[in-house]
Design an enzyme around this catalytic site. Structure first.
Site, short mmCIF file in Angstrom:
data_model
loop_
_atom_site.label_atom_id
_atom_site.label_comp_id
_atom_site.label_asym_id
_atom_site.label_seq_id
_atom_site.Cartn_x
_atom_site.Cartn_y
_atom_site.Cartn_z
N ASN A 150 -7.27 0.99 8.82
CA ASN A 150 -8.56 0.41 8.49
C ASN A 150 -8.59 -1.30 8.68
OD1 ASN A 150 -6.67 -0.32 6.30
ND2 ASN A 150 -8.10 0.21 4.86
N THR A 162 -12.74 0.73 1.64
CA THR A 162 -11.38 1.01 2.29
C THR A 162 -11.71 2.11 3.43
OG1 THR A 162 -10.24 0.92 0.02
CG2 THR A 162 -9.12 2.27 1.83
N HIS A 192 -5.69 -5.38 5.31
CA HIS A 192 -5.61 -5.35 3.95
C HIS A 192 -6.13 -6.51 3.10
CE1 HIS A 192 -3.25 -4.57 0.05
NE2 HIS A 192 -3.13 -5.89 0.35
N LYS A 226 -3.85 -5.32 10.38
CA LYS A 226 -2.90 -4.34 10.58
C LYS A 226 -2.56 -4.02 12.11
CE LYS A 226 -4.32 -2.28 6.11
NZ LYS A 226 -4.61 -1.00 5.61
N ARG A 238 -12.80 -9.10 -0.45
CA ARG A 238 -13.31 -7.57 -0.71
C ARG A 238 -14.49 -7.17 -0.22
NH1 ARG A 238 -9.16 -4.58 -2.59
NH2 ARG A 238 -10.13 -2.86 -3.14
N PHE A 246 -0.52 10.07 1.29
CA PHE A 246 -0.55 9.30 2.59
C PHE A 246 0.34 8.15 2.85
CE2 PHE A 246 -3.56 7.35 -0.59
CZ PHE A 246 -3.04 6.13 -0.50
N ARG A 269 -14.13 -4.41 8.22
CA ARG A 269 -13.87 -2.77 8.41
C ARG A 269 -14.78 -2.05 9.32
NH1 ARG A 269 -11.03 -2.28 2.89
NH2 ARG A 269 -8.66 -2.67 3.25
P1 CMP Z 1 -5.08 -1.24 2.08
O1 CMP Z 1 -6.26 -2.19 1.69
O2 CMP Z 1 -3.86 -1.80 2.87
O3 CMP Z 1 -4.19 -0.69 0.77
C1 CMP Z 1 -3.63 0.76 0.73
C2 CMP Z 1 -3.78 1.49 2.01
O4 CMP Z 1 -3.67 2.75 1.75
C3 CMP Z 1 -5.42 1.45 2.51
O5 CMP Z 1 -5.82 -0.17 2.73
C4 CMP Z 1 -5.52 2.48 3.44
O6 CMP Z 1 -5.08 1.85 4.75
C5 CMP Z 1 -4.67 3.44 2.85
N1 CMP Z 1 -5.16 4.69 2.31
C6 CMP Z 1 -6.01 4.65 1.00
N2 CMP Z 1 -6.53 5.60 0.92
C7 CMP Z 1 -6.02 6.45 2.11
C8 CMP Z 1 -6.31 7.99 2.30
N3 CMP Z 1 -7.05 8.69 1.42
N4 CMP Z 1 -5.95 8.35 3.19
C9 CMP Z 1 -4.92 7.53 4.25
N5 CMP Z 1 -4.85 6.21 3.78
C10 CMP Z 1 -5.34 5.74 2.80
#
Ligand code: CMP
Length: 142
Positions: A114, A93, A117, A11, A87, A59, A104
């Site tokens: 984070n 996450t 992805h 990212k 994963r 979000f 992460r």
């Molecule tokens: P990613 O694996 O890219 O898939 C969806 C993304 O949404 C996740 O990583 C986070 O970056 C984002 N995300 C998920 N939950 C939240 C949250 N509660 N607040 C902000 N961002 C979120």
């Protein structure tokens, strides 16, 4: 091929912090083969399409703005049971909940920023790989 591939995105925050090399190194050291890779900058519209399943989440706007805020590295990774294995390597996450030794835990700034992805199912892995790469842009080692 399905079942052996997953899509990752390094990212914008991690790219800005010069973590591309360290993250790709962790990926290789964990036995994944990089079968496609490129650095791009998504438009807001593209980021919106990629994260369309989250459209109703609070979000969504902030996430798509962040994901289109700078260059990202997208790659297709190949390994047996790639989605689940990757994963495990990236961790939860929310980096506050990510185990030590995960990508992460090491490189994420927050739940939104984070670092990486990873596809969440084999079905989505295929859809996400097709989102960024044509078939002629991929190698296969298996
Ligand atoms: P990613 O694996 O890219 O898939 C969806 C993304 O949404 C996740 O990583 C986070 O970056 C984002 N995300 C998920 N939950 C939240 C949250 N509660 N607040 C902000 N961002 C979120």
């Amino acid at each position: 091929m399905e079942g052996n591939i997953t899509l990752t995105i390094i990212k914008p925050g991690a790219v800005r912090n010069q973590y591309i090399g360290p993250i790709l190194n962790m990926i290789n050291e964990s036995g994944f083969k990089i079968i496609a890779i490129k650095m791009i900058k998504m438009s807001l519209e593209q980021a919106g399409k990629f994260y369309a399943v989250h459209r109703s989440k609070p979000f969504y706007e902030s996430l798509t703005e962040f994901m289109s805020s700078g260059p990202i590295v997208v790659a297709i990774l190949e390994k047996e049971n790639a989605v689940e294995e990757f994963r495990k390597l990236i961790g939860a996450t929310n980096p506050a909940e990510a185990e030590e030794g995960t990508i992460r835990h090491r490189y994420a700034e927050s739940i939104e920023r984070n670092a990486v992805h990873g596809s969440d199912s084999e079905e989505n892995a295929v859809i996400e790989c097709d989102f960024f790469f044509s078939k002629s842009e991929r190698l296969s080692y298996l």
